[in-house]
Design a protein around this motif. Structure first.
Motif: not given
Ligand SMILES: [Zn+2]
Length: 93
Positions: A1-5
């Motif tokens: 998962m990306t930090p934004n997610a």
């Protein structure tokens, strides 16, 4: 998962968690008397600041005027929900 997610998941989960809390436990401890239901005088507030580990008084001698001696208050989210329900009920009958 990306930090934004992860960040958006946290932002979405916090209000949902608070809504669940207001649903399952609509009452929180009174902030004025810490849930004891006792009226707290300025002297007792000062003593609590000096020694924060002392036991709260069990017997109610004068009820707290914020919670009327119950030691409980309606959470903000539940108050908003109740006012919305009342507005909807009054507007649709
Ligand atoms: Zn109170």
């Amino acid at each position: 998962m990306t930090p934004n997610a992860v960040a958006s998941l946290i932002v979405l989960a916090l209000p949902a968690g608070y809504a669940l809390l207001c649903w399952f436990s609509p009452f929180g401890p009174c902030r004025a008397c810490d849930g004891t239901g006792n009226h707290v005088t300025w002297w007792e507030r000062r003593q609590a600041r000096v020694n924060p580990h002392r036991k709260p008084r069990r017997r109610i001698r004068r009820p707290c005027r914020h919670c009327k001696g119950t030691g409980a208050r309606l959470r903000l989210g539940r108050r908003l929900h109740n006012s919305g329900r009342r507005l909807h009920h009054d507007g649709t009958r």
